[in-house]
Scaffold this motif. Structure first.
Motif, PDB file in Angstrom:
ATOM      1  N   ASP A 109     -54.036  -0.702 -26.881  1.00 52.25           N
ATOM      2  CA  ASP A 109     -53.401   0.482 -26.692  1.00 52.25           C
ATOM      3  C   ASP A 109     -54.475   1.578 -26.973  1.00 52.25           C
ATOM      4  O   ASP A 109     -54.519   2.778 -26.372  1.00 52.25           O
ATOM      5  N   PHE A 110     -55.812   1.234 -27.652  1.00 49.26           N
ATOM      6  CA  PHE A 110     -56.589   2.123 -27.809  1.00 49.26           C
ATOM      7  C   PHE A 110     -57.988   1.684 -27.502  1.00 49.26           C
ATOM      8  O   PHE A 110     -59.013   1.687 -28.148  1.00 49.26           O
ATOM      9  N   SER A 111     -57.804   1.600 -26.033  1.00 49.22           N
ATOM     10  CA  SER A 111     -59.078   0.925 -25.381  1.00 49.22           C
ATOM     11  C   SER A 111     -60.054   1.959 -24.309  1.00 49.22           C
ATOM     12  O   SER A 111     -61.078   1.549 -23.819  1.00 49.22           O
ATOM     13  N   SER A 112     -59.616   3.257 -24.785  1.00 49.88           N
ATOM     14  CA  SER A 112     -60.592   4.250 -24.154  1.00 49.88           C
ATOM     15  C   SER A 112     -61.746   4.452 -24.550  1.00 49.88           C
ATOM     16  O   SER A 112     -61.980   4.711 -25.696  1.00 49.88           O
ATOM     17  N   PRO A 113     -62.754   4.181 -23.807  1.00 46.08           N
ATOM     18  CA  PRO A 113     -64.217   4.324 -24.038  1.00 46.08           C
ATOM     19  C   PRO A 113     -64.707   5.601 -24.121  1.00 46.08           C
ATOM     20  O   PRO A 113     -65.692   5.939 -24.830  1.00 46.08           O
ATOM     21  N   THR A 114     -63.917   6.592 -24.044  1.00 43.71           N
ATOM     22  CA  THR A 114     -64.468   7.996 -23.828  1.00 43.71           C
ATOM     23  C   THR A 114     -64.101   8.747 -25.114  1.00 43.71           C
ATOM     24  O   THR A 114     -64.378   9.877 -25.549  1.00 43.71           O
ATOM     25  N   GLN A 115     -62.897   8.257 -25.958  1.00 43.90           N
ATOM     26  CA  GLN A 115     -62.295   8.916 -27.323  1.00 43.90           C
ATOM     27  C   GLN A 115     -62.656   7.953 -28.297  1.00 43.90           C
ATOM     28  O   GLN A 115     -62.456   6.858 -28.260  1.00 43.90           O
ATOM     29  N   PRO A 116     -63.100   8.558 -29.329  1.00 45.77           N
ATOM     30  CA  PRO A 116     -63.289   8.021 -30.438  1.00 45.77           C
ATOM     31  C   PRO A 116     -61.889   7.233 -31.107  1.00 45.77           C
ATOM     32  O   PRO A 116     -60.819   7.854 -30.852  1.00 45.77           O
ATOM     33  N   LEU A 117     -62.115   6.146 -31.557  1.00 41.96           N
ATOM     34  CA  LEU A 117     -61.022   5.456 -31.907  1.00 41.96           C
ATOM     35  C   LEU A 117     -59.879   6.027 -33.078  1.00 41.96           C
ATOM     36  O   LEU A 117     -58.951   6.151 -32.803  1.00 41.96           O
ATOM     37  N   LEU A 118     -60.420   6.647 -33.960  1.00 40.13           N
ATOM     38  CA  LEU A 118     -59.752   7.260 -34.887  1.00 40.13           C
ATOM     39  C   LEU A 118     -59.216   8.418 -34.355  1.00 40.13           C
ATOM     40  O   LEU A 118     -57.778   8.710 -34.762  1.00 40.13           O
ATOM     41  N   ARG A 119     -59.698   9.043 -33.354  1.00 40.65           N
ATOM     42  CA  ARG A 119     -58.853  10.076 -32.662  1.00 40.65           C
ATOM     43  C   ARG A 119     -57.793   9.788 -31.966  1.00 40.65           C
ATOM     44  O   ARG A 119     -56.777  10.404 -31.782  1.00 40.65           O
ATOM     45  N   GLN A 120     -58.105   8.518 -31.243  1.00 38.84           N
ATOM     46  CA  GLN A 120     -56.821   7.807 -30.606  1.00 38.84           C
ATOM     47  C   GLN A 120     -55.750   7.627 -31.399  1.00 38.84           C
ATOM     48  O   GLN A 120     -54.601   7.933 -30.952  1.00 38.84           O
ATOM     49  N   VAL A 121     -55.977   7.095 -32.632  1.00 49.39           N
ATOM     50  CA  VAL A 121     -54.985   6.701 -33.653  1.00 49.39           C
ATOM     51  C   VAL A 121     -54.226   7.872 -34.131  1.00 49.39           C
ATOM     52  O   VAL A 121     -53.031   8.070 -33.905  1.00 49.39           O
ATOM     53  N   ALA A 122     -54.969   8.726 -34.408  1.00 49.80           N
ATOM     54  CA  ALA A 122     -54.413  10.021 -35.048  1.00 49.80           C
ATOM     55  C   ALA A 122     -53.491  10.743 -33.812  1.00 49.80           C
ATOM     56  O   ALA A 122     -52.340  11.327 -34.232  1.00 49.80           O
ATOM     57  N   ALA A 123     -54.031  10.884 -32.629  1.00 45.41           N
ATOM     58  CA  ALA A 123     -53.050  11.514 -31.443  1.00 45.41           C
ATOM     59  C   ALA A 123     -51.962  10.830 -31.203  1.00 45.41           C
ATOM     60  O   ALA A 123     -50.779  11.301 -31.332  1.00 45.41           O
ATOM     61  N   ARG A 124     -51.936   9.446 -31.600  1.00 52.32           N
ATOM     62  CA  ARG A 124     -50.581   8.514 -31.445  1.00 52.32           C
ATOM     63  C   ARG A 124     -49.609   8.921 -32.471  1.00 52.32           C
ATOM     64  O   ARG A 124     -48.408   8.804 -32.278  1.00 52.32           O
ATOM     65  N   ILE A 125     -50.294   9.058 -33.648  1.00 55.31           N
ATOM     66  CA  ILE A 125     -49.460   9.354 -34.999  1.00 55.31           C
ATOM     67  C   ILE A 125     -48.953  10.852 -34.686  1.00 55.31           C
ATOM     68  O   ILE A 125     -47.701  11.125 -34.820  1.00 55.31           O
ATOM     69  N   ALA A 126     -49.676  11.690 -34.295  1.00 57.81           N
ATOM     70  CA  ALA A 126     -49.161  13.144 -33.872  1.00 57.81           C
ATOM     71  C   ALA A 126     -48.010  13.145 -33.003  1.00 57.81           C
ATOM     72  O   ALA A 126     -47.208  13.963 -33.237  1.00 57.81           O
ATOM     73  N   GLU A 127     -48.316  12.474 -32.043  1.00 52.27           N
ATOM     74  CA  GLU A 127     -47.358  12.390 -30.812  1.00 52.27           C
ATOM     75  C   GLU A 127     -45.903  11.421 -31.161  1.00 52.27           C
ATOM     76  O   GLU A 127     -44.918  11.507 -30.401  1.00 52.27           O
ATOM     77  N   LYS A 128     -46.123  10.893 -32.350  1.00 56.29           N
ATOM     78  CA  LYS A 128     -45.042   9.963 -32.745  1.00 56.29           C
ATOM     79  C   LYS A 128     -44.507   8.949 -31.743  1.00 56.29           C
ATOM     80  O   LYS A 128     -43.569   8.506 -31.394  1.00 56.29           O
ATOM     81  N   SER A 129     -45.788   8.463 -31.148  1.00 54.74           N
ATOM     82  CA  SER A 129     -45.473   7.398 -29.972  1.00 54.74           C
ATOM     83  C   SER A 129     -45.714   6.049 -30.546  1.00 54.74           C
ATOM     84  O   SER A 129     -46.213   5.766 -31.691  1.00 54.74           O
ATOM     85  N   GLU A 130     -45.318   5.016 -29.862  1.00 60.30           N
ATOM     86  CA  GLU A 130     -45.686   3.454 -29.990  1.00 60.30           C
ATOM     87  C   GLU A 130     -46.820   3.220 -30.188  1.00 60.30           C
ATOM     88  O   GLU A 130     -47.719   3.758 -29.610  1.00 60.30           O
ATOM     89  N   MET A 131     -47.176   2.158 -31.093  1.00 63.37           N
ATOM     90  CA  MET A 131     -48.707   1.864 -31.348  1.00 63.37           C
ATOM     91  C   MET A 131     -48.750   0.325 -31.376  1.00 63.37           C
ATOM     92  O   MET A 131     -48.521  -0.169 -32.371  1.00 63.37           O
ATOM     93  N   PRO A 132     -48.802  -0.308 -30.042  1.00 54.50           N
ATOM     94  CA  PRO A 132     -48.524  -1.875 -30.111  1.00 54.50           C
ATOM     95  C   PRO A 132     -49.827  -2.507 -30.862  1.00 54.50           C
ATOM     96  O   PRO A 132     -49.639  -3.586 -31.154  1.00 54.50           O
ATOM     97  N   ASP A 133     -51.012  -1.816 -31.012  1.00 56.74           N
ATOM     98  CA  ASP A 133     -52.009  -2.472 -31.800  1.00 56.74           C
ATOM     99  C   ASP A 133     -52.058  -2.389 -33.008  1.00 56.74           C
ATOM    100  O   ASP A 133     -52.823  -3.060 -33.903  1.00 56.74           O
ATOM    101  N   VAL A 134     -51.100  -1.741 -33.699  1.00 57.22           N
ATOM    102  CA  VAL A 134     -50.827  -1.618 -34.898  1.00 57.22           C
ATOM    103  C   VAL A 134     -49.734  -2.349 -35.539  1.00 57.22           C
ATOM    104  O   VAL A 134     -48.776  -2.271 -35.057  1.00 57.22           O
ATOM    105  N   VAL A 135     -49.985  -3.172 -36.627  1.00 57.51           N
ATOM    106  CA  VAL A 135     -49.048  -4.052 -37.115  1.00 57.51           C
ATOM    107  C   VAL A 135     -48.510  -3.588 -38.382  1.00 57.51           C
ATOM    108  O   VAL A 135     -49.199  -3.177 -39.297  1.00 57.51           O
TER     109      VAL A 135
END
Length: 157
Positions: free
Chosen positions: A43-69
């Motif tokens: 889910d967080f494999s975009s090489p153009t965006q920092p990983l922490l930014r991708q995680v924060a965006a998913r939380i802010a969007e309230k979307s699914e996070m398959p890579d988070v257990v």
């Protein structure tokens, strides 16, 4: 005056070039190791965006996070999450909580903190009522010099 090789070349310059070449190859080996670690993420494999930014965006969007257990802290939570595997309950998301803690093992930089802050500030301007508290922390505050030293001198990731 530097030593000359039998062919007339400057031995010190050749030695310096080889040392620089070895250092550059070492830096790229380390960066490649980091890139391979991110390949495992679905889910967080975009090489153009920092990983922490991708995680924060998913939380802010309230979307699914398959890579988070989700790791339940109690027996009741464990039983509820077990039922979710059979379709009886949705998988919990970090965005479902009123307090979200983002903790980075290995440290984070001021620019990463700023990016997470921007993500949640932009989410607040969408008009949706959000009373979530986001706490960000890490094992250390990493400076650009720390990153530089980590690439040139630090152990492999």
């Amino acid at each position: 005056d530097g030593e000359k090789t039998p062919q007339g070349g400057d031995y010190e310059a050749l030695q310096l070039r080889l040392e620089v070449k070895d250092r550059v190859e070492e830096i790229f080996r380390r960066l490649n190791t980091v890139a391979r670690a991110r390949e495992k993420l679905t889910d967080f494999s975009s090489p153009t965006q920092p990983l922490l930014r991708q995680v924060a965006a998913r939380i802010a969007e309230k979307s699914e996070m398959p890579d988070v257990v989700h790791a339940p802290a109690s027996l009741g939570g464990f039983l509820k999450s077990g039922l979710g595997r059979f379709g009886f309950q949705a998988k919990p998301r970090p965005s479902d909580k009123s307090v979200v803690i983002l903790f980075v093992v290995g440290g984070l930089s001021l620019s990463e903190i700023r990016e997470v802050r921007e993500v949640f500030q932009n989410a607040d301007t969408t008009g949706a009522e959000d009373d979530r508290e986001v706490i960000i922390g890490g094992t250390s505050l990493v400076t650009p010099l720390d990153v530089y030293k980590g690439l040139l001198e630090g152990p492999y990731v």
